[in-house]
Design a protein around this motif. Structure first.
Motif, mmCIF file in Angstrom:
data_model
loop_
_atom_site.group_PDB
_atom_site.id
_atom_site.type_symbol
_atom_site.label_atom_id
_atom_site.label_comp_id
_atom_site.label_asym_id
_atom_site.label_seq_id
_atom_site.Cartn_x
_atom_site.Cartn_y
_atom_site.Cartn_z
ATOM 1 N N LEU A 42 0.821 -1.407 0.135
ATOM 2 C CA LEU A 42 -0.140 -0.042 -0.097
ATOM 3 C C LEU A 42 1.050 1.307 -0.017
ATOM 4 C CD1 LEU A 42 -3.042 0.799 0.297
ATOM 5 C CD2 LEU A 42 -2.866 0.847 2.549
ATOM 6 N N VAL A 43 2.087 1.239 0.564
ATOM 7 C CA VAL A 43 2.983 2.320 0.716
ATOM 8 C C VAL A 43 3.422 2.741 -0.622
ATOM 9 C CG1 VAL A 43 5.195 3.141 1.434
ATOM 10 C CG2 VAL A 43 3.699 2.049 3.073
ATOM 11 N N LEU A 46 0.628 4.211 -2.701
ATOM 12 C CA LEU A 46 0.282 5.484 -2.311
ATOM 13 C C LEU A 46 1.250 6.657 -3.002
ATOM 14 C CD1 LEU A 46 -0.639 5.428 1.389
ATOM 15 C CD2 LEU A 46 -2.076 6.117 -0.328
ATOM 16 N N LEU A 49 0.450 6.847 -6.550
ATOM 17 C CA LEU A 49 -0.703 7.618 -6.734
ATOM 18 C C LEU A 49 -0.332 9.434 -6.437
ATOM 19 C CD1 LEU A 49 -3.659 5.851 -4.800
ATOM 20 C CD2 LEU A 49 -3.477 6.576 -7.221
ATOM 21 N N TRP A 50 0.490 9.359 -5.678
ATOM 22 C CA TRP A 50 0.846 10.724 -5.255
ATOM 23 C C TRP A 50 1.484 11.179 -6.408
ATOM 24 C CZ3 TRP A 50 -0.159 14.669 -2.766
ATOM 25 C CH2 TRP A 50 0.729 15.912 -2.315
ATOM 26 N N LEU A 84 6.704 6.423 5.521
ATOM 27 C CA LEU A 84 5.506 5.919 5.463
ATOM 28 C C LEU A 84 5.621 4.488 5.890
ATOM 29 C CD1 LEU A 84 4.028 7.011 1.979
ATOM 30 C CD2 LEU A 84 3.161 7.668 4.007
#
Ligand SMILES: [Zn+2]
Length: 251
Positions: A42-43, A46, A49-50, A84
């Motif tokens: 997930l990190v 993310l 996505l960022w 993160l």
């Protein structure tokens, strides 16, 4: 199986197996280990996505770091990635009743970090080919493993040493960031300035020396500290001087 997928995930599986089997005293539950692994993936998602969002809105927060190996390493990789990973490790593990031994912090940190490295590795290997996969299996993936061992070591010390908790939690962030940042700085410096400055071979030697040092630090954290209480076990001792746990559980 697709050879690219195999070379991407094999080093991850080997390192996960290694750390899982090292935890001889009380193995961690598979369900929680999987949660840790998936929070690492997930990190990676993310962070992807960022950068996608940054592309859409046209604002790149770390654009200032683009042309400097050291700034790029720290601001585009080490700080967001290790930060993160630590946040997810904290949310998932800190208060969990399964986190009851010093070595558990290292095990869970490695599972989070390998989740991240797995996604990152698949993307790089499919972008760069099999040769990239071999180089990354020997360097980048073990790198993420070693940053996690350092993080987990201080994370556990923080958890089980209430007196110095704040300082040790800070170390669980700063030390893996430094290890990761310097590691990437040497890699990026080879790409960015190596040929232009004629310093390729010097940077290569520095990188190899740094990698060896990281392995020494990581293996020391795994093999010379009691897995139950974290105390340093002097060479030749049969039991931990602090909690009397059998030292052979470290081998
Ligand atoms: Zn002990």
């Amino acid at each position: 199986m697709d050879p690219l997928l195999l070379i991407s995930i094999l080093p991850v599986i080997i390192l996960l197996g290694y750390i899982y089997l090292k935890d001889k005293n009380e193995r961690e539950p598979i369900g929680l280990l999987l949660k840790a692994f998936f929070s690492g993936t997930l990190v990676a998602v993310l962070i992807l996505l960022w950068s996608f969002v940054e592309g859409i809105i046209g604002i790149h927060l770390t654009a200032f770091a683009e042309n400097s190996a050291i700034l790029k390493s720290f601001f585009q990789a080490a700080i967001p990635e290790e930060g993160l990973k630590l946040l997810f490790l904290y949310w998932l593990i800190w208060k969990n009743k399964e986190f009851n031994e010093h070595f558990d912090g290292i095990v869970y940190a490695v599972f989070v970090s390998m989740g991240f490295a797995c996604i990152e590795n698949i993307l790089y290997v499919y972008g760069g080919g099999f040769e990239t996969g071999v180089v990354r299996a020997l360097l980048a993936v073990p790198g993420h493993f070693l940053f996690a061992v350092i993080m987990g070591y201080f994370f556990s010390r923080a958890r089980f040493t209430p007196l110095n908790r704040g300082r040790l939690l800070l170390m669980a962030f700063v030390c893996p960031v430094l290890a990761h940042g310097l590691y990437d700085t040497l890699c990026f410096a080879m790409d960015m300035y190596g040929e232009a400055t004629g310093l390729s071979s010097v940077l290569n030697v520095l990188f190899i020396a740094f990698d060896i040092k990281l392995w020494q630090i990581g293996l020391k954290a795994i093999r010379t500290h009691c897995h139950v209480c974290g105390a340093k076990i002097p060479k030749g001792e049969i039991n931990c001087p602090c909690c009397k746990q059998l030292a052979e559980n470290l081998e």
